[in-house]
Design a protein around this motif. Structure first.
Motif, PDB file in Angstrom:
ATOM      1  N   ALA A 149     -62.422  14.263-125.844  1.00  0.00           N
ATOM      2  CA  ALA A 149     -63.504  14.687-124.959  1.00  0.00           C
ATOM      3  C   ALA A 149     -63.807  13.609-123.922  1.00  0.00           C
ATOM      4  O   ALA A 149     -64.030  13.898-122.751  1.00  0.00           O
ATOM      5  N   MET A 150     -63.808  12.352-124.381  1.00  0.00           N
ATOM      6  CA  MET A 150     -64.062  11.254-123.457  1.00  0.00           C
ATOM      7  C   MET A 150     -62.980  11.196-122.389  1.00  0.00           C
ATOM      8  O   MET A 150     -63.251  11.007-121.203  1.00  0.00           O
ATOM      9  N   LEU A 151     -61.719  11.391-122.806  1.00  0.00           N
ATOM     10  CA  LEU A 151     -60.634  11.352-121.847  1.00  0.00           C
ATOM     11  C   LEU A 151     -60.751  12.481-120.830  1.00  0.00           C
ATOM     12  O   LEU A 151     -60.459  12.314-119.661  1.00  0.00           O
ATOM     13  N   THR A 174     -61.900  14.143-115.135  1.00  0.00           N
ATOM     14  CA  THR A 174     -62.662  14.800-114.081  1.00  0.00           C
ATOM     15  C   THR A 174     -63.139  13.785-113.057  1.00  0.00           C
ATOM     16  O   THR A 174     -63.051  14.008-111.844  1.00  0.00           O
ATOM     17  N   ALA A 175     -63.645  12.657-113.530  1.00  0.00           N
ATOM     18  CA  ALA A 175     -64.144  11.628-112.622  1.00  0.00           C
ATOM     19  C   ALA A 175     -63.031  11.074-111.754  1.00  0.00           C
ATOM     20  O   ALA A 175     -63.184  10.887-110.548  1.00  0.00           O
ATOM     21  N   ILE A 176     -61.863  10.836-112.380  1.00  0.00           N
ATOM     22  CA  ILE A 176     -60.752  10.286-111.626  1.00  0.00           C
ATOM     23  C   ILE A 176     -60.240  11.283-110.609  1.00  0.00           C
ATOM     24  O   ILE A 176     -59.865  10.939-109.495  1.00  0.00           O
ATOM     25  N   ALA A 177     -60.235  12.552-111.005  1.00  0.00           N
ATOM     26  CA  ALA A 177     -59.733  13.582-110.092  1.00  0.00           C
ATOM     27  C   ALA A 177     -60.524  13.606-108.802  1.00  0.00           C
ATOM     28  O   ALA A 177     -59.986  13.909-107.735  1.00  0.00           O
ATOM     29  N   LEU A 178     -61.807  13.286-108.874  1.00  0.00           N
ATOM     30  CA  LEU A 178     -62.655  13.320-107.683  1.00  0.00           C
ATOM     31  C   LEU A 178     -62.276  12.252-106.673  1.00  0.00           C
ATOM     32  O   LEU A 178     -62.619  12.337-105.508  1.00  0.00           O
ATOM     33  N   SER A 186     -53.657  11.916-112.667  1.00  0.00           N
ATOM     34  CA  SER A 186     -54.537  12.278-111.560  1.00  0.00           C
ATOM     35  C   SER A 186     -53.914  12.007-110.197  1.00  0.00           C
ATOM     36  O   SER A 186     -54.373  12.536-109.187  1.00  0.00           O
ATOM     37  N   LYS A 187     -52.849  11.207-110.162  1.00  0.00           N
ATOM     38  CA  LYS A 187     -52.262  10.780-108.897  1.00  0.00           C
ATOM     39  C   LYS A 187     -50.948  11.470-108.560  1.00  0.00           C
ATOM     40  O   LYS A 187     -50.377  11.225-107.501  1.00  0.00           O
ATOM     41  N   VAL A 188     -50.449  12.323-109.448  1.00  0.00           N
ATOM     42  CA  VAL A 188     -49.143  12.927-109.206  1.00  0.00           C
ATOM     43  C   VAL A 188     -49.280  14.239-108.433  1.00  0.00           C
ATOM     44  O   VAL A 188     -50.387  14.733-108.199  1.00  0.00           O
ATOM     45  N   GLN A 219     -55.677  19.300-122.952  1.00  0.00           N
ATOM     46  CA  GLN A 219     -57.104  19.027-122.915  1.00  0.00           C
ATOM     47  C   GLN A 219     -57.486  17.986-121.873  1.00  0.00           C
ATOM     48  O   GLN A 219     -58.551  18.064-121.286  1.00  0.00           O
ATOM     49  N   PHE A 220     -56.600  17.016-121.633  1.00  0.00           N
ATOM     50  CA  PHE A 220     -57.049  15.991-120.704  1.00  0.00           C
ATOM     51  C   PHE A 220     -56.563  16.198-119.272  1.00  0.00           C
ATOM     52  O   PHE A 220     -56.942  15.464-118.372  1.00  0.00           O
ATOM     53  N   VAL A 221     -55.767  17.256-119.025  1.00  0.00           N
ATOM     54  CA  VAL A 221     -55.420  17.563-117.638  1.00  0.00           C
ATOM     55  C   VAL A 221     -56.083  18.834-117.143  1.00  0.00           C
ATOM     56  O   VAL A 221     -55.909  19.224-115.992  1.00  0.00           O
ATOM     57  N   ALA A 222     -56.858  19.473-118.008  1.00  0.00           N
ATOM     58  CA  ALA A 222     -57.427  20.770-117.655  1.00  0.00           C
ATOM     59  C   ALA A 222     -58.280  20.709-116.387  1.00  0.00           C
ATOM     60  O   ALA A 222     -58.318  21.669-115.617  1.00  0.00           O
ATOM     61  N   ASP A 223     -58.954  19.598-116.165  1.00  0.00           N
ATOM     62  CA  ASP A 223     -59.856  19.503-115.019  1.00  0.00           C
ATOM     63  C   ASP A 223     -59.249  18.792-113.817  1.00  0.00           C
ATOM     64  O   ASP A 223     -59.942  18.534-112.833  1.00  0.00           O
ATOM     65  N   LEU A 224     -57.974  18.448-113.902  1.00  0.00           N
ATOM     66  CA  LEU A 224     -57.335  17.786-112.773  1.00  0.00           C
ATOM     67  C   LEU A 224     -56.866  18.805-111.738  1.00  0.00           C
ATOM     68  O   LEU A 224     -56.362  19.866-112.086  1.00  0.00           O
TER      69      LEU A 224
END
Length: 313
Positions: free
Chosen positions: A18-20, A25-29, A89-91, A107-112
């Motif tokens: 969950a933390m990841l 999400t934050a990094i994606a922004l 997040s950078k690819v 789970q950790f790329v769902a919001d990218l």
């Protein structure tokens, strides 16, 4: 094949994921599509080394292809890190296998905000036959050279959309690579066709070869369907022994990621020979036995053929 982690994830581990996800999400922004590769090529990220190698054969010189996991890493129980999120997040494109293999990754790329392709789209799944995962799709579709041709077609389409100027090169690369895959399949099936039907059987420690067995005309038998970090039960070993005896199977095999001790008991009880070690989940480094996917599938095909026919591989 190690146990799929999402069924056995502890509460702290769920919290980590969950933390990841929040971090993703934050990094994606901050923006995606850039990379740290040092050039202007689009960057493709895969979940494990087998997919990365296949993708590089299709991409040629036009794309930079990276893998989240490293050579020798266990894909099923991999623990994603904050660094993995920064990379993702950078690819420009993310590729995964699907069929429940990378539940940790989803789970950790769902919001990218990154394009995403599942390379098993179009593959006919084979269900796991027993254990806690009975009825779930076996994820090891890449163990069939015929299925990997579907992987290649999916990559060719995705890469053409990512970099239209080189779409023709991706198609040509894909066609050439599929020709090599077809040759592996044809040589394996031709060699095995000379065997009596009862001896066309693939007996392994784990159920990682369902697709290869189906497409090569082999009956599959394994000691356990999914490795749950436990020893093989007496019932599982007895079942394998009875199968080998009944069908007069000349050789049995085991995967590189698990102990072959249970299979050696089958050997002792039946007189079948131990045909060798097979590779599944990860490539080796460049100095190892299977530095590319073609090396891996050729090694496994040659080992199976030699073991079952008695010929030297």
């Amino acid at each position: 094949m190690k146990v799929w982690p999402h069924r056995f994830r502890s509460a702290p581990r769920r919290a980590l994921i969950a933390m990841l996800a929040v971090s993703a999400t934050a990094i994606a922004l901050t923006g995606c599509g850039s990379s740290d590769s040092g050039d202007d090529k689009p960057v493709v990220l895969t979940t494990f080394t087998v997919l990365a190698d296949i993708a590089r054969n299709v991409a040629g010189e036009h794309l930079t292809v990276e893998s989240i996991t490293k050579p020798g890493a266990e894909i099923h129980g991999y623990e994603p890190t904050p660094g993995d999120i920064r990379t993702a997040s950078k690819v420009d494109l993310i590729i995964d296998n699907g069929l429940n293999l990378e539940a940790w990754f989803a789970q950790f790329v769902a919001d990218l905000d990154v394009k995403h392709v599942v390379v098993t789209d179009g593959v006919t799944p084979i269900a796991i036959g027993e254990d806690a995962y009975q009825g779930k799709p076996n994820p090891h579709a890449w163990m069939s050279p015929l299925n990997v041709q579907i992987y290649v077609d999916n990559m060719v389409r995705a890469f053409g959309e990512l970099d239209p100027a080189h779409a023709g090169d991706f198609r040509a690369n894909g066609d050439a690579y599929k020709g090599k895959l077809q040759q592996v399949h044809s040589e394996l099936t031709t060699t095995l066709s000379a065997l009596p039907s009862n001896e066309r059987a693939l007996v392994t420690c784990e159920g990682a070869f369902s697709y290869l067995a189906r497409d090569a005309g082999l009956t599959e038998k394994y000691i356990w369907a999914v490795n749950a970090e436990q020893q093989a039960t007496p019932q599982q070993i007895t079942s394998a022994i009875e199968f080998v005896r009944t069908n007069k199977v000349p050789a049995v095999f085991c995967e590189s990621t698990v102990s072959d001790a249970p299979m050696q008991r089958v050997v002792e009880a039946t007189g079948a020979k131990f045909g060798g070690t097979l590779y599944v989940d990860s490539l080796s480094d460049e100095n190892g036995p299977v530095p590319t996917y073609l090396d891996l599938i050729k090694h496994d095909a040659a080992t199976i053929s030699a073991g079952l026919t008695g010929r030297t591989s």
